[in-house]
Design an enzyme around this catalytic site. Structure first.
Site, PDB file in Angstrom:
ATOM      1  N   PHE A 119      40.010  37.246 -15.848  1.00 27.09           N
ATOM      2  CA  PHE A 119      38.859  37.976 -16.395  1.00 27.09           C
ATOM      3  C   PHE A 119      38.673  39.247 -15.578  1.00 27.09           C
ATOM      4  CE2 PHE A 119      34.592  39.546 -16.764  1.00 27.09           C
ATOM      5  CZ  PHE A 119      34.404  39.534 -18.133  1.00 27.09           C
TER       6      PHE A 119
ATOM      7  N   ASP B 113      41.338  42.122  -7.588  1.00 25.91           N
ATOM      8  CA  ASP B 113      40.029  42.271  -8.216  1.00 25.91           C
ATOM      9  C   ASP B 113      39.070  41.322  -7.485  1.00 25.91           C
ATOM     10  OD1 ASP B 113      37.713  42.141  -9.705  1.00 25.91           O
ATOM     11  OD2 ASP B 113      38.721  42.041 -11.656  1.00 25.91           O
TER      12      ASP B 113
ATOM     13  N   LYS C  66      29.871  44.361  -8.868  1.00 20.39           N
ATOM     14  CA  LYS C  66      28.813  43.344  -8.793  1.00 20.39           C
ATOM     15  C   LYS C  66      27.932  43.470  -7.543  1.00 20.39           C
ATOM     16  CE  LYS C  66      30.263  40.250 -12.306  1.00 20.39           C
ATOM     17  NZ  LYS C  66      31.611  39.973 -12.742  1.00 20.39           N
TER      18      LYS C  66
HETATM   19  C1  LIG Z   1      32.376  40.768 -13.772  1.00 20.82           C
HETATM   20  C2  LIG Z   1      33.795  41.027 -13.498  1.00 20.82           C
HETATM   21  C3  LIG Z   1      34.421  42.196 -13.940  1.00 20.82           C
HETATM   22  C4  LIG Z   1      33.731  43.218 -14.835  1.00 20.82           C
HETATM   23  O1  LIG Z   1      32.592  43.753 -14.245  1.00 20.82           O
HETATM   24  P1  LIG Z   1      31.493  44.471 -15.194  1.00 20.82           P
HETATM   25  O2  LIG Z   1      30.528  45.066 -14.215  1.00 20.82           O
HETATM   26  O3  LIG Z   1      30.873  43.388 -16.033  1.00 20.82           O
HETATM   27  O4  LIG Z   1      32.196  45.480 -16.007  1.00 20.82           O
HETATM   28  C5  LIG Z   1      35.735  42.398 -13.586  1.00 20.82           C
HETATM   29  N1  LIG Z   1      36.408  41.519 -12.832  1.00 20.82           N
HETATM   30  C6  LIG Z   1      35.837  40.374 -12.381  1.00 20.82           C
HETATM   31  C7  LIG Z   1      36.626  39.449 -11.533  1.00 20.82           C
HETATM   32  C8  LIG Z   1      34.516  40.080 -12.715  1.00 20.82           C
HETATM   33  O5  LIG Z   1      33.972  38.951 -12.297  1.00 20.82           O
END
Ligand SMILES: *Cc1c(COP(=O)(O)O)cnc(C)c1O
Length: 379
Positions: free
Chosen positions: A113, A198, A227
């Site tokens: 994700f 990520d 985040k």
């Molecule tokens: C939440 C998330 C994203 C996307 O972040 P947004 O601020 O919602 O665009 C990307 N990678 C990971 C691992 C996430 O948990």
């Protein structure tokens, strides 16, 4: 005081164990973050990146120190930071590695994700997130998460990067086998490609370390952050990398109206200052061991005569709980928890994830586990 509790319009109180998908690692309304934001809000909020502002420099310098990288490229949302990393990896592949333009491939993981933009959903294997948004962006190859041999086989002359979550959050807090991240690092080094981590959800103290990659002593070429970088107050994201990589981005070749704005930079700087003190990392590690110890008896234990948990995965103050067959669905369990004053969310049918703000107390962790045991046993 920062808060782990929220109140609904009817006055019911809930322990927030979703914590904005870990955007609220420091709790709701952390006084240091709120004070810093207030101060900056009344000074200056936006210059656009065409003009310099006095907040951006100190923020990126502090974040470069925290990540150990030379350069920072600030954006707003997580998805934008992932997109930025994809653009940087491709451009680096053409400029530095010598891949013919247009041919670059990036290896990604099953069950990933990384956000919701059209390019990112192009390499998602979640049908709900992906279907009917095509045509899709080409240039991605998917391998099994945790399988180093599969990754090695997928890398060829066109490969410019491996993009992965060191712990798959939306996947259900999936922790790869010990040594996997080190293997990824080695494969990237041998092939001369970028390791892009990520850490949007796994980073910034959630796992008991600053970054989830720290658990294996691995340093990726690119950190993707978001985040909690905005403290749950404001969207703040960034990528961090060394000059050889990030200098492929030149003025005008990438940009953002709000990225690195003075309000975002002020909040992000306070977040980084708090993380540099290490207290949140230590607290998440300690509370995580309390959580794991308290959850363990529920695994395959018959809770009040009903089904318990099939498996738990805990890293720091972050847990994925698989419910035993015959038990409530993840959604049902989340609803039962809600009626007991706990906010948590299901993922993939029979799994729920638990990620309270790191400001919770040991007693509140106990309360949470008692509520889970009770909710497994009866509606
Ligand atoms: C939440 C998330 C994203 C996307 O972040 P947004 O601020 O919602 O665009 C990307 N990678 C990971 C691992 C996430 O948990």
């Amino acid at each position: 005081m920062p808060r782990a509790w929220v109140t609904d319009v009817e006055g019911n109180r809930y322990l927030d164990c979703l914590a904005g998908y870990s955007a609220l690692n420091f709790g709701h309304g952390h006084p240091r973050l709120v004070a810093r934001a207030r101060e900056q809000l009344s000074r200056l909020t936006l210059t656009s990146r065409a003009f310099f502002n006095d907040q951006l420099g100190p923020f990126v310098e502090a974040l470069a120190d925290l990540t150990g990288k030379d350069m920072i490229l600030p954006m707003n949302t997580g998805a934008e930071a992932v997109e930025t990393a994809v653009k940087v990896a491709r451009k680096w592949g053409y400029r530095v590695k010598g891949v013919p333009e247009g041919a670059a491939t990036i290896v990604v993981m099953e069950g990933n994700f990384h956000g919701r933009t059209t390019t990112i959903v192009s390499f998602s294997d979640d049908k709900v997130a992906r279907d009917e948004y095509g045509p899709y962006t080409p240039g991605f190859r998917t391998v099994t998460f945790g399988d180093a041999q599969a990754l090695r086989s997928a890398v060829d002359d066109t490969t410019v990067a491996v993009l992965l979550e060191p712990v798959q959050g939306e996947g259900g807090v999936l922790i790869p086998p010990e040594g996997y991240l080190r293997d990824v690092r080695t494969i990237c080094d041998e092939a001369g490609i970028l390791m892009v981590a990520d850490e949007i959800q796994s980073g910034l103290a959630r796992t008991g370390r600053t970054f989830a990659c720290d658990h294996e002593g691995v340093v990726p070429d690119v950190y993707v952050l978001g985040k909690a970088l905005g403290g749950g107050l404001y969207p703040v994201s960034a990528i961090a990398a060394n000059r050889e990589v990030l200098e492929v981005i030149t003025p005008g070749s990438h940009g953002s109206t709000f990225g690195g704005n003075p309000l975002a930079a002020a909040i992000g700087h306070e977040v980084v200052t708090m993380l540099a003190e290490g207290e949140f990392q230590r607290r998440a590690a300690h509370l995580g061991s309390v959580l794991e110890e308290r959850l363990t008896p529920l695994v395959r234990g018959r809770v009040g005569g009903g089904p318990g948990l099939r498996a738990i995965r805990v890293r720091g103050l972050w847990a994925g709980l698989d419910i035993e067959p015959g038990g409530p669905s993840g959604r049902e369990l989340s609803e039962r928890l809600m009626s007991r004053g706990i906010l948590a969310k299901d993922t993939h049918g029979s799994t729920i994830r638990i990620a309270p703000p790191i400001v919770v107390t040991e007693d509140e962790v106990g309360l949470l586990v008692d509520a889970i045991a009770d909710a497994l046993a009866k509606p």
